[in-house]
Design a protein around this motif. Structure first.
Motif, PDB file in Angstrom:
ATOM      1  N   ASP A  93       6.275   1.329   5.098  1.00 23.45           N
ATOM      2  CA  ASP A  93       6.082   1.129   3.827  1.00 23.45           C
ATOM      3  C   ASP A  93       4.809   1.489   3.129  1.00 23.45           C
ATOM      4  O   ASP A  93       3.681   1.230   3.983  1.00 23.45           O
ATOM      5  N   HIS A  94       4.418   1.882   2.240  1.00 16.58           N
ATOM      6  CA  HIS A  94       3.063   2.385   1.463  1.00 16.58           C
ATOM      7  C   HIS A  94       2.950   1.202   0.716  1.00 16.58           C
ATOM      8  O   HIS A  94       3.515   0.811  -0.377  1.00 16.58           O
ATOM      9  N   LYS A  95       2.088   0.570   1.009  1.00 19.77           N
ATOM     10  CA  LYS A  95       1.393  -0.782   0.471  1.00 19.77           C
ATOM     11  C   LYS A  95       1.242  -0.690  -0.833  1.00 19.77           C
ATOM     12  O   LYS A  95       1.642  -1.491  -1.725  1.00 19.77           O
ATOM     13  N   ASN A  96       0.392   0.211  -1.133  1.00 18.28           N
ATOM     14  CA  ASN A  96       0.108   0.617  -2.591  1.00 18.28           C
ATOM     15  C   ASN A  96       1.020   1.307  -3.333  1.00 18.28           C
ATOM     16  O   ASN A  96       0.690   1.616  -4.768  1.00 18.28           O
ATOM     17  N   VAL A 146      -4.288   2.523   6.869  1.00 17.29           N
ATOM     18  CA  VAL A 146      -4.730   1.128   6.228  1.00 17.29           C
ATOM     19  C   VAL A 146      -3.614   0.937   4.973  1.00 17.29           C
ATOM     20  O   VAL A 146      -3.409  -0.069   4.293  1.00 17.29           O
ATOM     21  N   ASN A 147      -2.886   2.075   4.724  1.00 16.68           N
ATOM     22  CA  ASN A 147      -1.966   1.868   3.668  1.00 16.68           C
ATOM     23  C   ASN A 147      -0.433   1.755   3.978  1.00 16.68           C
ATOM     24  O   ASN A 147       0.449   1.692   3.288  1.00 16.68           O
ATOM     25  N   LEU A 148      -0.453   1.573   5.248  1.00 21.48           N
ATOM     26  CA  LEU A 148       1.324   1.597   5.754  1.00 21.48           C
ATOM     27  C   LEU A 148       1.261   0.444   6.547  1.00 21.48           C
ATOM     28  O   LEU A 148       0.549  -0.276   7.228  1.00 21.48           O
ATOM     29  N   VAL A 178       4.997  12.588   7.124  1.00 19.91           N
ATOM     30  CA  VAL A 178       3.481  12.417   7.497  1.00 19.91           C
ATOM     31  C   VAL A 178       3.422  10.882   7.560  1.00 19.91           C
ATOM     32  O   VAL A 178       2.879  10.372   8.790  1.00 19.91           O
ATOM     33  N   HIS A 179       3.666  10.022   6.807  1.00 16.62           N
ATOM     34  CA  HIS A 179       3.607   8.673   6.843  1.00 16.62           C
ATOM     35  C   HIS A 179       4.343   8.114   8.385  1.00 16.62           C
ATOM     36  O   HIS A 179       3.882   7.252   9.045  1.00 16.62           O
ATOM     37  N   ARG A 180       5.488   8.796   8.579  1.00  9.33           N
ATOM     38  CA  ARG A 180       6.174   8.349   9.844  1.00  9.33           C
ATOM     39  C   ARG A 180       5.291   8.587  11.040  1.00  9.33           C
ATOM     40  O   ARG A 180       5.101   7.989  11.908  1.00  9.33           O
TER      41      ARG A 180
END
Length: 166
Positions: free
Chosen positions: A94-97, A106-108, A75-77
């Motif tokens: 990258d997942h920032k958190n 906002v987290n990618l 899903v992040h891709r």
């Protein structure tokens, strides 16, 4: 409520916003939408897709293309490729958190392989014996996020089923 326009077996819906959540079609996978909040919608089912956790902790969905072939996609891709500009052509998301299940836009961010390795060490998500405490804290954050996300999805499904009944 989402509105879809079907023309010649193609669904048209591009970058709409609903309750401050942007949705877009997924290239090569007609009948599915992805949001900037990391949710995936199946048009045929009229519901959010179930996201399974990959062995490395990333969430993924099973999508079927127009030829009937299925593929499990992280899903992040999907979110990054559709909503996050990548002018430098970096290859990793990258997942920032540090939470692999937090797929909100906002987290990618896009990173090179080297940048991603450095970020993993800095966040404590790189697996070494010295960062076991950081791994535990990260797992705790992921569990809290998962619980919050499950509650949000439950509320969305309830609203969706109510709107279908109307």
């Amino acid at each position: 409520m989402l509105t879809f326009v079907r023309k010649n077996d193609t669904i048209f819906l591009y970058n709409i916003t609903l309750n401050n959540e942007r949705w877009s079609t997924i290239p090569d996978y007609d009948g599915y939408l992805v949001s900037d909040q990391g949710r995936v919608w199946s048009v045929s089912k009229g519901d959010l897709m179930t996201q399974e956790e990959h062995e490395h902790g990333y969430l993924r969905v099973l999508l079927r293309n127009k030829d009937g072939n299925t593929k499990k996609i992280r899903v992040h891709r999907l979110v990054a490729e559709i909503f996050l500009p990548n002018p430098l052509g970096k290859t990793q998301v990258d997942h920032k958190n540090g939470s692999k299940i937090d797929n909100r836009l906002v987290n990618l961010r896009w990173l090179s392989n080297a940048e991603n390795q450095i970020a993993a060490v800095q966040k404590g998500s790189h697996k070494t014996k010295t960062n076991q405490a950081a791994q535990y804290r990260l797992k705790n954050r992921q569990e809290k996020f998962r619980e919050k996300r499950e509650q949000e999805l439950k509320e969305i499904r309830e609203r969706t089923s109510r709107s279908k009944e109307d």
